[in-house]
Design a protein around this motif. Sequence first.
Motif, PDB file in Angstrom:
ATOM      1  N   GLN A 194     120.795 108.266   4.981  1.00 29.55           N
ATOM      2  CA  GLN A 194     121.339 109.463   5.617  1.00 29.55           C
ATOM      3  C   GLN A 194     122.849 109.599   5.453  1.00 29.55           C
ATOM      4  O   GLN A 194     123.444 110.562   5.919  1.00 29.55           O
ATOM      5  N   GLU A 195     123.458 108.639   4.785  1.00 31.58           N
ATOM      6  CA  GLU A 195     124.881 108.768   4.460  1.00 31.58           C
ATOM      7  C   GLU A 195     125.023 109.831   3.372  1.00 31.58           C
ATOM      8  O   GLU A 195     124.065 110.129   2.658  1.00 31.58           O
ATOM      9  N   PRO A 196     126.201 110.426   3.225  1.00 32.63           N
ATOM     10  CA  PRO A 196     126.372 111.458   2.190  1.00 32.63           C
ATOM     11  C   PRO A 196     125.934 110.994   0.796  1.00 32.63           C
ATOM     12  O   PRO A 196     125.264 111.735   0.075  1.00 32.63           O
ATOM     13  N   ALA A 197     126.289 109.769   0.408  1.00 31.03           N
ATOM     14  CA  ALA A 197     125.889 109.271  -0.912  1.00 31.03           C
ATOM     15  C   ALA A 197     124.382 109.080  -1.001  1.00 31.03           C
ATOM     16  O   ALA A 197     123.782 109.313  -2.051  1.00 31.03           O
ATOM     17  N   SER A 211     126.457 104.664  -6.408  1.00 28.50           N
ATOM     18  CA  SER A 211     126.183 103.255  -6.121  1.00 28.50           C
ATOM     19  C   SER A 211     127.414 102.564  -5.556  1.00 28.50           C
ATOM     20  O   SER A 211     127.288 101.668  -4.713  1.00 28.50           O
ATOM     21  N   SER A 212     128.581 102.990  -5.967  1.00 30.08           N
ATOM     22  CA  SER A 212     129.809 102.436  -5.412  1.00 30.08           C
ATOM     23  C   SER A 212     129.934 102.771  -3.927  1.00 30.08           C
ATOM     24  O   SER A 212     130.321 101.926  -3.124  1.00 30.08           O
ATOM     25  N   ALA A 213     129.587 103.991  -3.569  1.00 31.11           N
ATOM     26  CA  ALA A 213     129.644 104.396  -2.159  1.00 31.11           C
ATOM     27  C   ALA A 213     128.557 103.717  -1.330  1.00 31.11           C
ATOM     28  O   ALA A 213     128.778 103.396  -0.159  1.00 31.11           O
ATOM     29  N   LEU A 214     127.385 103.482  -1.926  1.00 30.28           N
ATOM     30  CA  LEU A 214     126.260 102.908  -1.182  1.00 30.28           C
ATOM     31  C   LEU A 214     126.301 101.381  -1.123  1.00 30.28           C
ATOM     32  O   LEU A 214     125.890 100.793  -0.121  1.00 30.28           O
ATOM     33  N   ALA A 215     126.757 100.749  -2.194  1.00 33.36           N
ATOM     34  CA  ALA A 215     126.809  99.284  -2.280  1.00 33.36           C
ATOM     35  C   ALA A 215     125.463  98.642  -1.927  1.00 33.36           C
ATOM     36  O   ALA A 215     125.382  97.720  -1.123  1.00 33.36           O
ATOM     37  N   VAL A 216     124.400  99.143  -2.555  1.00 33.99           N
ATOM     38  CA  VAL A 216     123.055  98.596  -2.369  1.00 33.99           C
ATOM     39  C   VAL A 216     122.559  98.117  -3.726  1.00 33.99           C
ATOM     40  O   VAL A 216     122.476  98.904  -4.669  1.00 33.99           O
ATOM     41  N   GLU A 217     122.239  96.833  -3.813  1.00 36.77           N
ATOM     42  CA  GLU A 217     121.723  96.291  -5.065  1.00 36.77           C
ATOM     43  C   GLU A 217     120.252  96.630  -5.226  1.00 36.77           C
ATOM     44  O   GLU A 217     119.501  96.688  -4.251  1.00 36.77           O
ATOM     45  N   TYR A 218     119.858  96.821  -6.485  1.00 33.81           N
ATOM     46  CA  TYR A 218     118.448  97.098  -6.781  1.00 33.81           C
ATOM     47  C   TYR A 218     118.137  96.657  -8.205  1.00 33.81           C
ATOM     48  O   TYR A 218     118.846  97.015  -9.143  1.00 33.81           O
ATOM     49  N   VAL A 219     117.081  95.857  -8.342  1.00 33.34           N
ATOM     50  CA  VAL A 219     116.582  95.459  -9.658  1.00 33.34           C
ATOM     51  C   VAL A 219     115.361  96.326  -9.920  1.00 33.34           C
ATOM     52  O   VAL A 219     114.346  96.221  -9.228  1.00 33.34           O
ATOM     53  N   GLY A 220     115.490  97.190 -10.908  1.00 32.02           N
ATOM     54  CA  GLY A 220     114.464  98.177 -11.189  1.00 32.02           C
ATOM     55  C   GLY A 220     113.508  97.770 -12.290  1.00 32.02           C
ATOM     56  O   GLY A 220     113.403  96.593 -12.650  1.00 32.02           O
ATOM     57  N   PRO A 221     112.828  98.765 -12.842  1.00 30.50           N
ATOM     58  CA  PRO A 221     111.793  98.504 -13.836  1.00 30.50           C
ATOM     59  C   PRO A 221     112.353  97.954 -15.145  1.00 30.50           C
ATOM     60  O   PRO A 221     113.528  98.112 -15.460  1.00 30.50           O
ATOM     61  N   ALA A 237     115.218 101.155  -1.649  1.00 28.96           N
ATOM     62  CA  ALA A 237     116.209 100.125  -1.333  1.00 28.96           C
ATOM     63  C   ALA A 237     117.339 100.703  -0.482  1.00 28.96           C
ATOM     64  O   ALA A 237     117.800 100.064   0.473  1.00 28.96           O
ATOM     65  N   VAL A 238     117.779 101.910  -0.807  1.00 29.30           N
ATOM     66  CA  VAL A 238     118.836 102.570  -0.027  1.00 29.30           C
ATOM     67  C   VAL A 238     118.337 102.855   1.388  1.00 29.30           C
ATOM     68  O   VAL A 238     119.053 102.635   2.362  1.00 29.30           O
ATOM     69  N   GLU A 239     117.089 103.302   1.505  1.00 27.63           N
ATOM     70  CA  GLU A 239     116.512 103.556   2.830  1.00 27.63           C
ATOM     71  C   GLU A 239     116.396 102.250   3.619  1.00 27.63           C
ATOM     72  O   GLU A 239     116.746 102.210   4.803  1.00 27.63           O
ATOM     73  N   ALA A 240     115.929 101.182   2.980  1.00 25.91           N
ATOM     74  CA  ALA A 240     115.796  99.884   3.659  1.00 25.91           C
ATOM     75  C   ALA A 240     117.151  99.368   4.142  1.00 25.91           C
ATOM     76  O   ALA A 240     117.220  98.675   5.158  1.00 25.91           O
ATOM     77  N   ALA A 241     118.218  99.718   3.428  1.00 29.30           N
ATOM     78  CA  ALA A 241     119.567  99.302   3.821  1.00 29.30           C
ATOM     79  C   ALA A 241     120.146 100.209   4.907  1.00 29.30           C
ATOM     80  O   ALA A 241     121.261  99.993   5.375  1.00 29.30           O
ATOM     81  N   SER A 265     107.887 111.508  -6.329  1.00 30.66           N
ATOM     82  CA  SER A 265     106.452 111.765  -6.241  1.00 30.66           C
ATOM     83  C   SER A 265     106.158 112.368  -4.866  1.00 30.66           C
ATOM     84  O   SER A 265     106.989 112.333  -3.970  1.00 30.66           O
ATOM     85  N   ALA A 266     104.968 112.896  -4.705  1.00 26.76           N
ATOM     86  CA  ALA A 266     104.574 113.508  -3.428  1.00 26.76           C
ATOM     87  C   ALA A 266     104.709 112.481  -2.318  1.00 26.76           C
ATOM     88  O   ALA A 266     104.282 111.345  -2.435  1.00 26.76           O
ATOM     89  N   GLY A 267     105.321 112.890  -1.227  1.00 26.33           N
ATOM     90  CA  GLY A 267     105.489 112.023  -0.072  1.00 26.33           C
ATOM     91  C   GLY A 267     106.527 110.922  -0.279  1.00 26.33           C
ATOM     92  O   GLY A 267     106.521 109.940   0.427  1.00 26.33           O
ATOM     93  N   ALA A 268     107.389 111.095  -1.254  1.00 24.76           N
ATOM     94  CA  ALA A 268     108.403 110.061  -1.542  1.00 24.76           C
ATOM     95  C   ALA A 268     109.450 110.039  -0.453  1.00 24.76           C
ATOM     96  O   ALA A 268     109.671 110.986   0.265  1.00 24.76           O
ATOM     97  N   VAL A 269     110.084 108.899  -0.368  1.00 15.93           N
ATOM     98  CA  VAL A 269     111.174 108.565   0.543  1.00 15.93           C
ATOM     99  C   VAL A 269     111.669 109.728   1.371  1.00 15.93           C
ATOM    100  O   VAL A 269     112.076 110.730   0.952  1.00 15.93           O
TER     101      VAL A 269
END
Length: 151
Positions: free
Chosen positions: A129-132, A38-48, A121-125, A147-151
């Motif tokens: 495709q970055e290493p992280a 998450s430090s490398a990606l710096a993408v916020e996400y509010v999960g379940p 969220a990482v894909e939307a940002a 799940s099947a067909g996921a991201v």
Amino acid sequence: MDEKISLLASTITAPRIIINDALDDALKVLDERLEMLSSALAVEYVGPGVGMRDMAAEHVYRLVVRYHLWDTTRSGWGLKVCDALPNGMMRPMWPIYGVGRLRKQQLIRALPDFFQGYLEAVEAAGKDQEPAGRALYALAEDLSCLSAGAV
């Protein structure tokens, strides 16, 4: 695959979750990996939510990835269980390995939904495709959280 991640993967899909020191150690490994990624990606996400099943306010506490401020000496990116009430401002309450036994069961059951959402969220940002981003996907795959067909 790391043996602790393997243990966590088998626990996620087990019909009954046994809380013990080995599981706590596995959650600490997951916490460390997610902190690094998450430090490398710096993408916020509010999960379940990880409230108690019988509570009316099941989503009072949520799994949140962001830059957390613990106190005046500790801060950084990572996954924490946060206060999701409007006045809580997503304040970090516990690391994922630090919640109580009952909430820990809810947390483990929520990991597949967490990973699905975080990967989206990482894909939307545009960072999937970055290493992280690729490492996050591999971690989710190792944990059987896709799940099947996921991201």
